[in-house]
Design a protein around this motif. Sequence first.
Motif, PDB file in Angstrom:
ATOM      1  N   LEU A 149       0.812  -1.216   0.000  1.00 39.83           N
ATOM      2  CA  LEU A 149       0.000   0.000   0.000  1.00 39.83           C
ATOM      3  C   LEU A 149       0.850   1.273   0.000  1.00 39.83           C
ATOM      4  CD1 LEU A 149      -2.881  -1.013   2.457  1.00 39.83           C
ATOM      5  CD2 LEU A 149      -2.760  -1.263  -0.032  1.00 39.83           C
ATOM      6  N   ALA A 150       2.037   1.157  -0.500  1.00 34.86           N
ATOM      7  CA  ALA A 150       2.878   2.332  -0.722  1.00 34.86           C
ATOM      8  C   ALA A 150       3.491   2.195  -2.115  1.00 34.86           C
ATOM      9  CB  ALA A 150       3.969   2.439   0.332  1.00 34.86           C
ATOM     10  N   GLY A 151       4.010   3.275  -2.627  1.00 38.69           N
ATOM     11  CA  GLY A 151       4.623   3.192  -3.945  1.00 38.69           C
ATOM     12  C   GLY A 151       4.927   4.563  -4.502  1.00 38.69           C
ATOM     13  N   ILE A 152       5.228   4.563  -5.797  1.00 40.18           N
ATOM     14  CA  ILE A 152       5.608   5.792  -6.486  1.00 40.18           C
ATOM     15  C   ILE A 152       4.689   5.991  -7.677  1.00 40.18           C
ATOM     16  CG2 ILE A 152       7.430   6.955  -7.776  1.00 40.18           C
ATOM     17  CD1 ILE A 152       9.463   5.310  -6.187  1.00 40.18           C
ATOM     18  N   LYS A 153       4.287   7.212  -7.889  1.00 42.22           N
ATOM     19  CA  LYS A 153       3.407   7.522  -9.009  1.00 42.22           C
ATOM     20  C   LYS A 153       4.044   8.654  -9.804  1.00 42.22           C
ATOM     21  CE  LYS A 153      -1.531   8.303  -9.735  1.00 42.22           C
ATOM     22  NZ  LYS A 153      -1.886   9.717  -9.925  1.00 42.22           N
TER      23      LYS A 153
ATOM     24  N   ASP B  92      -3.565   4.946  -9.297  1.00 44.11           N
ATOM     25  CA  ASP B  92      -4.413   5.606  -8.291  1.00 44.11           C
ATOM     26  C   ASP B  92      -4.991   4.620  -7.288  1.00 44.11           C
ATOM     27  OD1 ASP B  92      -4.069   8.189  -9.167  1.00 44.11           O
ATOM     28  OD2 ASP B  92      -5.696   8.055 -10.633  1.00 44.11           O
ATOM     29  N   SER B  93      -5.169   3.382  -7.731  1.00 45.26           N
ATOM     30  CA  SER B  93      -5.742   2.363  -6.844  1.00 45.26           C
ATOM     31  C   SER B  93      -4.666   1.577  -6.094  1.00 45.26           C
ATOM     32  CB  SER B  93      -6.605   1.389  -7.664  1.00 45.26           C
ATOM     33  OG  SER B  93      -7.609   2.083  -8.360  1.00 45.26           O
ATOM     34  N   LEU B  94      -3.457   2.078  -6.167  1.00 45.17           N
ATOM     35  CA  LEU B  94      -2.304   1.444  -5.520  1.00 45.17           C
ATOM     36  C   LEU B  94      -2.004   0.060  -6.082  1.00 45.17           C
ATOM     37  CD1 LEU B  94      -2.770   2.486  -1.770  1.00 45.17           C
ATOM     38  CD2 LEU B  94      -1.287   3.500  -3.501  1.00 45.17           C
ATOM     39  N   GLU B  95      -2.425  -0.173  -7.321  1.00 45.64           N
ATOM     40  CA  GLU B  95      -2.073  -1.427  -7.988  1.00 45.64           C
ATOM     41  C   GLU B  95      -0.665  -1.311  -8.568  1.00 45.64           C
ATOM     42  OE1 GLU B  95      -6.196  -3.034  -9.826  1.00 45.64           O
ATOM     43  OE2 GLU B  95      -5.603  -1.034 -10.466  1.00 45.64           O
ATOM     44  N   ASP B  96       0.006  -2.435  -8.598  1.00 42.62           N
ATOM     45  CA  ASP B  96       1.391  -2.489  -9.050  1.00 42.62           C
ATOM     46  C   ASP B  96       1.477  -2.300 -10.572  1.00 42.62           C
ATOM     47  OD1 ASP B  96       4.035  -3.025  -9.549  1.00 42.62           O
ATOM     48  OD2 ASP B  96       4.026  -5.041  -8.687  1.00 42.62           O
TER      49      ASP B  96
END
Lengths: 84, 188
Positions: free
Chosen positions: B74-78, B107-111
């Motif tokens: 539930l974390a990441g980079i956009k 936006d949906s925190l999908e990989d």
Amino acid sequence: MSEPPALVSQWADTSWLPVLATLNTTENKFTIDSANNYSLWALSSDTIQTQKALFYCEGFEDVEPADSTLRRSCVNTSDAFMNK
Amino acid sequence: MQGKMILDSASIIENKATLKTDSLKNAGDIRLTGNAAQLVIDSGMILQKGVLKIPEGKLLLLNADTSAMQVAPLAGIKTENPVSGKVVWRIGEVEAGSKYVIPFVNDSLEDVGIELEIVEAGIGNGYFEFITYATDTNNMHYPPVMYASYFKNPDDIVNRFWSIEAKNYTVVPSATITFKYAESDTGA
């Protein structure tokens, strides 16, 4: 530059550089296989590694899967689309 | 700024600001705005919660260790911008087998990330730049180097672009590259 032939097998013109990718629809990912790529990249005087590596993956219905692994064809747009 | 930094709520690095730190851990969104905005990490970063949003500017990782960027679920980079906003990782001459994961999310925190596994080491103090962004179902907007006439089967093309660029190498490493897309990227 002309548009790419419809069939990847006709892409002898090195202006168009087909890059085979293994598509995994279960895991929603595709992988550019190093061995495949290396030989394919070598077709071009400018390898993918020295240019912007930007791909788009196109679901070619007219490409027969080589084996049970579903393969689709990806275009290395770095050679195809740059310097135009 | 040097040293360890913990960002515990939504933070913004804007305009021409450069935030340089040895290590960073976040507990909320971080947003870079402005083409010259930079977040520079000397040692490592842990994306613990929230999203590092880079619509403009860049994240620059100076440590070639593959563990220099760690990310929790539930974390990441956009990034989500075809012309600006990128992750830059100076990996130099790392040995074959080194595997880098760029944890892009939508936006949906999908990989929707990229994995880069070095097959043959490069020569030089080079670095890689990574970008991804979603498109509409007709694959718009195209990257700057593309033209509409080349997209004949938009229904069969993933609605997303990824860009990888290796720079500053004498001999660029070869690599196996994996791109991940979300189910929402496959809609016609």
